[in-house]
Scaffold this active site. Structure first.
Site, PDB file in Angstrom:
ATOM      1  N   ASP A 204      -8.488 -11.002   4.729  1.00 33.11           N
ATOM      2  CA  ASP A 204      -9.188 -11.533   3.389  1.00 33.11           C
ATOM      3  C   ASP A 204     -10.183 -10.638   3.422  1.00 33.11           C
ATOM      4  OD1 ASP A 204      -9.589 -13.659   1.361  1.00 33.11           O
ATOM      5  OD2 ASP A 204     -11.278 -14.048   2.240  1.00 33.11           O
ATOM      6  N   GLU A 256      -6.289  -6.925   2.209  1.00 35.60           N
ATOM      7  CA  GLU A 256      -6.694  -7.471   0.601  1.00 35.60           C
ATOM      8  C   GLU A 256      -7.792  -6.541   0.295  1.00 35.60           C
ATOM      9  OE1 GLU A 256      -8.941 -10.791  -2.295  1.00 35.60           O
ATOM     10  OE2 GLU A 256      -9.411 -10.619  -0.383  1.00 35.60           O
TER      11      GLU A 256
END
Ligand code: GLC
Length: 483
Positions: A204, A256
């Protein structure tokens, strides 16, 4: 047949499972891990090779799992660690891999690390987070903004009179990645899950983990909300790469990497095999469904990625409007063309649950909204045909459910399944090079490997294509041709 030269994650098609909305085994309206276990036959039938699970870890759900209160345990509502191990075991038996979401940028404010950190200025973990005195007038130490709401990225903690940094919600304090103990602690989290058998991590906010050490103001007009030390972020990624490289069979890091500049994206691959294995291509995801635009993104990606680097393509995820709505104006012909592009490019495609159905963005009535950032419409339950009871978000309209589509050979779902099968049985589509071929306006044609051509008519006009022996493509028609 595939050449066998590549690693599993280069041959694979990944499928993102948003756990809360995939399948609900205990009929409480929220999807869970045993729900996934019960649907593995479906995922096998579809032909996906690996699952990326949205966060499984313990969370108060201010940001739906992306605020982690315990990195080493599983959310009880998802079935806890027992259900996770069951899923892992079942996947393993089928040769399907499981990738989990890891959130290294921040924790929940309920995490014991942050509870300790905020307890006193001299607390053992004070420096694990980013604390500063406010200015004498009470204003924050710099002009950084939080992603949700664009408000200051600093919140005052009255107990100690200092402010802490949060790139997202105040309940998501940022870890201080300049602190060596934080780095060691996250290595241990990686190893905890790798030892259990996960195939890797979707990282993330992989693009923004290490902040500017001096906490300097962002320049006027900067697109970024906080200043990132990119070189140091890369250094942390090299460290993680070493952690995963110690495991067999190969485990991966999927980042990401929310950057819109492709040369910047290339940086996340390092020399090609020392940082991330895969870095999401957001310029592709946000491209218009136009031949020139898509071709340009793909050509530039091919040109800037370092030698051994391998692209990662997606059209949707849990943070953006679903592609049939965002990119295709709800026109199924367009969505079929976009899906065909996704599944025929060189690189690893990542499907978001529901993509296989052509599922559009759902309209959520205001009183049923759950997410503070308005992302519910991309997170509604997968329509299995009759399997949800009072789900946490309403089912979206405008798409036929799984059971219905399975029975219809011409459905979007069966198109997706056929494309996956085609890809699996074609060495060209799995690892052949990419080369743009000449095409009339509005058409995108490329060669994969020696003998496979993909032609996509991304226009409202029929297109005659010389390269296909003068064949005419109907508006939005695509073909894959082997010579
Ligand atoms: C990532 C996640 C998103 C989350 C944010 C903060 O962008 O994909 O869902 O809200 O990070 O953790």
């Amino acid at each position: 047949m595939p050449s066998g030269r590549q690693s599993w994650w280069q041959r694979a098609v990944l499928y993102q499972v948003y756990i809360r909305s995939f399948a609900d085994s205990d009929v409480d309206g929220v999807g869970d891990l045993r729900g996934i276990v019960e649907r593995l036959d479906y995922l096998d039938w579809l032909g996906v090779d690996a699952l990326w699970l949205s966060p499984v870890t313990v969370s108060p759900d201010r940001d739906w799992g992306y605020d982690v209160a315990d990195y080493n345990d599983v959310q009880p509502g998802f079935g806890g660690m027992a259900a996770f191990d069951e899923l892992l075991g079942d996947c393993e038996r089928r040769g399907m891999r499981l990738i989990i979401d890891l959130v290294p940028n921040h924790t929940s404010d309920q995490h014991p690390w942050f509870r300790d950190s905020r307890a006193a200025r001299a607390a053992p973990r004070r420096d694990w987070y980013i604390w500063r005195d406010p200015n004498p007038d009470g204003s924050p130490p710099n002009n950084w903004r939080s992603t949700f709401g664009g408000t200051p990225a600093w919140t005052l903690d009255p107990a100690t009179g200092q402010m802490y940094l949060h790139s997202f919600l105040p309940e998501q304090p940022d870890l201080n990645w300049w602190n060596a103990d934080v780095r060691d602690a996250m290595d241990a989290v990686l190893r905890f899950w790798l030892d259990r058998g996960v195939a890797g991590f979707r990282l993330d906010v992989a693009h923004a983990v290490v902040k500017d050490r001096e906490l300097r103001d962002r320049p006027a007009g900067a697109a970024e909300f906080v200043l990132v030390d990119l070189d140091e972020t890369f250094a942390v990624q090299r460290r993680w790469r070493k952690v995963v490289a110690a495991y067999e069979p190969e485990r991966i890091l999927l980042g990401e990497t929310w950057v819109m500049d492709l040369s910047r994206l290339a940086g996340f691959y390092g020399s090609g095999d020392d940082q991330l294995h895969l870095a999401f291509n957001f310029p592709f995801l946000f491209s218009a469904l136009e031949a020139d635009a898509l071709r340009r993104v793909v050509e530039e990606t091919e040109a800037v990625l370092p030698g051994p680097a391998w692209p990662a393509w997606a059209l949707s995820n849990h943070d953006v409007v679903r592609f049939p709505t965002r990119m295709c104006d709800g026109d199924e012909r367009k969505a079929r063309a976009a899906l065909t592009a996704l599944l025929t490019l060189r690189g690893t495609p990542v499907l978001y649950y529901g993509d296989e159905l052509g599922m559009p963005q759902a309209e959520i009535p205001r009183e049923l909204e759950r997410d503070m950032a308005g992302r519910d419409g991309a997170r509604t339950p997968l329509p299995w045909n009759g399997d949800w009871h009072e789900p946490w978000l309403p089912l979206g309209a405008g798409v036929a459910g799984v059971a219905e589509q399975r029975d219809d050979p011409d459905s979007f779902l069966n198109l997706c399944r056929r494309l996956l099968a085609r890809r699996r049985s074609s060495a060209d589509l799995q690892d052949g090079s990419y080369e743009t071929l000449p095409a009339p306006p509005g058409v995108w044609i490329f060669r994969r490997g020696e003998g496979t051509r993909v032609a996509l008519n991304l226009s409202d006009e029929p297109a005659e294509v010389d390269d296909l022996g003068g064949r005419t493509l109907a508006p939005w028609e695509s073909v894959i041709v082997e010579s």
